[in-house]
Design an enzyme around this catalytic site. Structure first.
Site, short mmCIF file in Angstrom:
data_model
loop_
_atom_site.label_atom_id
_atom_site.label_comp_id
_atom_site.label_asym_id
_atom_site.label_seq_id
_atom_site.Cartn_x
_atom_site.Cartn_y
_atom_site.Cartn_z
N LYS A 138 -11.74 -0.14 -0.04
CA LYS A 138 -11.80 1.29 -0.21
C LYS A 138 -11.28 1.61 -1.61
O LYS A 138 -10.58 0.81 -2.21
CB LYS A 138 -11.00 2.00 0.87
CG LYS A 138 -9.56 1.58 1.04
CD LYS A 138 -8.99 2.29 2.27
CE LYS A 138 -7.50 2.03 2.46
NZ LYS A 138 -7.24 0.87 3.31
N ASP A 174 -1.47 1.25 -3.88
CA ASP A 174 -2.36 0.27 -4.49
C ASP A 174 -3.71 0.85 -4.88
O ASP A 174 -4.63 0.10 -5.23
CB ASP A 174 -2.54 -0.94 -3.57
CG ASP A 174 -3.13 -0.57 -2.23
OD1 ASP A 174 -2.92 0.57 -1.78
OD2 ASP A 174 -3.82 -1.41 -1.61
N SER A 186 0.80 -1.22 0.00
CA SER A 186 0.00 0.00 0.00
C SER A 186 0.84 1.28 0.00
O SER A 186 1.61 1.50 -0.90
CB SER A 186 -0.95 -0.03 1.19
OG SER A 186 -1.88 0.99 1.07
N HIS A 187 0.69 2.06 1.08
CA HIS A 187 1.35 3.37 1.14
C HIS A 187 2.80 3.28 1.59
O HIS A 187 3.48 4.29 1.68
CB HIS A 187 0.56 4.26 2.08
CG HIS A 187 0.37 3.62 3.43
ND1 HIS A 187 -0.49 2.54 3.61
CD2 HIS A 187 0.94 3.84 4.61
CE1 HIS A 187 -0.43 2.15 4.86
NE2 HIS A 187 0.43 2.92 5.50
N ASP A 235 -2.87 6.29 -3.28
CA ASP A 235 -1.68 5.64 -2.71
C ASP A 235 -1.15 4.51 -3.60
O ASP A 235 -1.62 4.32 -4.73
CB ASP A 235 -1.99 5.11 -1.31
CG ASP A 235 -2.92 3.91 -1.33
OD1 ASP A 235 -3.72 3.80 -2.28
OD2 ASP A 235 -2.85 3.07 -0.41
N ASP A 283 -6.15 2.43 -3.24
CA ASP A 283 -7.38 2.39 -2.44
C ASP A 283 -7.56 3.62 -1.56
O ASP A 283 -8.62 3.80 -0.96
CB ASP A 283 -7.49 1.08 -1.63
CG ASP A 283 -6.31 0.82 -0.72
OD1 ASP A 283 -5.38 1.66 -0.70
OD2 ASP A 283 -6.32 -0.22 -0.04
N ARG A 284 -6.55 4.48 -1.46
CA ARG A 284 -6.71 5.69 -0.65
C ARG A 284 -6.93 6.91 -1.53
O ARG A 284 -6.58 6.90 -2.71
CB ARG A 284 -5.45 5.94 0.19
CG ARG A 284 -5.17 4.84 1.18
CD ARG A 284 -4.02 5.23 2.08
NE ARG A 284 -3.83 4.19 3.08
CZ ARG A 284 -3.29 4.38 4.25
NH1 ARG A 284 -2.84 5.58 4.60
NH2 ARG A 284 -3.16 3.39 5.11
#
Ligand code: VG1
Ligand code: CO
Length: 544
Positions: A377, A280, A113-114, A278, A282-283
């Site tokens: 998300k 991947d 992710s992030h 982000d 999702d943010r």
């Protein structure tokens, strides 16, 4: 092609955290490390044999190598068909969309992710279940238990396949379909938002936006949807090329890590709207000219205006937020007369509520917003939702925000992260807080009197499963709140997160600077938890 059975021994610590298993790349590259975890997925998820599996990642370092290994193992474990994003790329929400649309029995997302990427940085692997969502605790627990007893894994002896050529091939008896990572996702977005209306907004020449893909996975999605389909000026998407090291940055869309983008929103020449996503995808971070919308406010505003977007025209069944997320959305739910749920941190806790039709929108303070369109998300979804609202309302972001506060009150909000602190010191700090909880109600700290203090526990209203120790909540009579929890996504030491919230119903006091409003609460939070004394840190590493 031959299936080989390889002997192996368990590795300690393959326990998935808030969102999958995350470790340094060098940990994942130890012999059999990735293979052990992947085999544990196949061993515990018997339905994958004979079914379809979706595989893709955020393009970070080790993404391609890991994809090839997973494909060979899937073939050896009897998976019938795998859908892989071209180049090994798929955003987390796109994986969720594909699992649902193509009736896959699961998905594997390669992402931390992030967290930063590169040979010395982080890698991660997440498993998603047939509803498209992150594996719930029961499933991650079973996978983790399996990693503790594993003694062999199966893998096909075969050459790498070409991940860049769209089309079908075979790996042993398994079909591999390399797909356009964007197409199905873009099609879903068109069913939710009014693309013509947004197109007109861009065409008007009066509206300018920038989207920062942070050299992560959303680049191709944003270029296709914003620039090609919706007619935003070419160049609207910045840092659009996915890179294995994200160009050396943190692919974390917040005011600290997306500084370049934030600068473009400042002053009279600033763009009208800016957003970032982000690693991947999702943010999301939402900005207007000289204006930052906190993720908690964004959730509340989307909930209050959802009926304006075609996909949510019929209103909302209910909403949910993670516990540390501000209570802004609670008041919207009150006004709409719908249920509002408070869940532990992590998207997996929204899955049952979404599946049961109890909620339509949900979100987290950590720049995560989503709905029942998928079970993750979804960064670009939130951006499109805002674009649709802006197209209807024809108002600046800042005025939408101010109107919302005037109507519902403002929840000033801030999160203070103390990263990479000593693990034992962090555990000690939480234990100390826990021991003091019972004595807190009724005590006064400056202007604030403690109303309640507890260690958050959650009973899932759908399946009755229970989850304890989800963070310390201290609520004050004036509606303000302090929350403490330890991160479940870091890969170095421990990260303490302190979440601060203060409520302001009076419109005359709704335009103050967040840091000033938070200062007294931050002081109380530091004192109660003995942060400096126990961690040696006199200030947070990141404030968002
Ligand atoms: C963080 C956030 C949490 C989010 C999780 C995964 O977890 O606080 O809200 O769901 O990251 O986000 P933690 O345990 O470090 O606080 V992401 O974009 O990895 O998928
Ligand atoms: Co993410």
């Amino acid at each position: 092609m031959r299936t080989k059975t390889i002997e192996t021994r368990p590795y300690e610590g393959q326990r998935p955290g808030t969102s999958g298993l995350r470790k340094k790349v060098r940990v994942f590259r130890q012999p059999h490390y990735l293979e052990n975890f992947v085999q544990s997925i196949f061993d515990t998820q018997a339905d994958l044999a004979g079914g379809t599996l979706v595989v893709g990642g955020d393009g970070r370092y080790y993404n391609r190598e890991a994809t090839q290994i997973i494909l060979r193992m899937a073939a050896a474990n009897g998976v019938a068909r795998v859908l892989v994003g071209q180049g090994g790329l798929l955003s987390t929400p796109a994986v969720s969309c594909l699992i649902r649309k193509r009736q896959a029995r699961g998905g594997i997302v390669l992402s931390a992710s992030h967290n930063p990427g590169g040979p010395e940085e982080d890698f991660g692997i997440k498993f998603n279940v047939p509803n498209g969502g992150p594996a719930p605790e029961g499933v991650t627990g079973a996978i983790h238990r399996r990693t503790g007893e594993i003694s062999r894994y199966r893998i096909l002896e075969a050459a790498d396949i070409d991940l860049d050529r769209i089309g079908k091939t075979h790996l042993g008896g398994m079909e591999v379909e390399i797909i356009d990572p964007v197409a199905d996702y873009a099609e879903l977005m068109q069913t939710l938002f009014d693309f013509d209306r947004i197109h007109q907004l861009f065409n008007s020449g009066l509206f300018h936006m920038r989207f920062d893909a942070m050299h992560a996975v959303t680049g191709p999605y944003a270029v296709c949807i914003l620039e090609r389909m919706l007619g935003a000026t070419p160049g609207t998407v910045m840092n659009g090329e996915p890179l294995p090291d994200f160009g050396g940055g943190h692919p974390d869309p917040n005011l600290v890590h997306a500084r370049e983008l934030v600068a473009l929103t400042r002053g009279s020449g600033g763009v009208d709207f800016a957003a970032a996503s982000d690693g991947d995808g999702d943010r999301n971070m939402i900005l207007g000219r000289d204006c930052f919308v906190t993720p908690s406010d964004s959730l509340a505003i989307l909930a209050a205006n959802a009926h304006l977007a075609p996909g949510y025209r019929r209103g909302l069944a209910g909403v949910a937020r993670s516990m540390p997320t501000s209570r802004a959305v609670d008041r919207v739910a009150d006004a709409l007369g719908i249920e509002c749920f408070e869940t532990p941190t992590g998207w997996k806790f929204f899955g049952n509520l979404l599946d049961a039709g109890r909620i339509t929108l949900c979100g987290e303070e950590s720049f995560g917003t989503g709905s029942n369109h998928v079970r993750e998300k979804d960064g670009l979804w939130a951006v499109l939702f805002w674009l649709d609202l802006l197209a209807v309302k024809q108002q600046p972001v800042a005025s939408i925000l101010r109107e919302h506060w005037r109507r519902f009150g403002r929840n000033y909000y801030s999160r203070h992260d103390y990263e990479a602190i000593d693990t034992e010191a962090a555990a000690g700090l939480m234990q100390h807080l826990r021991e003091g909880l019972a004595a807190l109600p009724g005590q006064r700290f400056g202007d604030h009197e403690v109303d309640f203090a507890d260690d958050f526990a959650y009973t899932d209203p759908v399946d009755g499963s229970r989850c304890e120790n989800q963070g310390i909540r201290i609520g004050f009579r004036d509606g303000s709140r302090i929350v403490y929890r330890l991160s479940g996504t870091g890969t170095e030491g421990a990260t303490l997160r302190v979440y601060l919230e203060a409520c302001e119903p009076d419109p005359a006091k709704q335009n103050r600077e967040t840091a000033k409003v938070m200062a007294p609460l931050a002081e109380i939070a530091g004192g109660l938890a003995q942060i400096e004394q126990r961690t040696g840190r006199d200030r947070p590493s990141v404030i968002t």
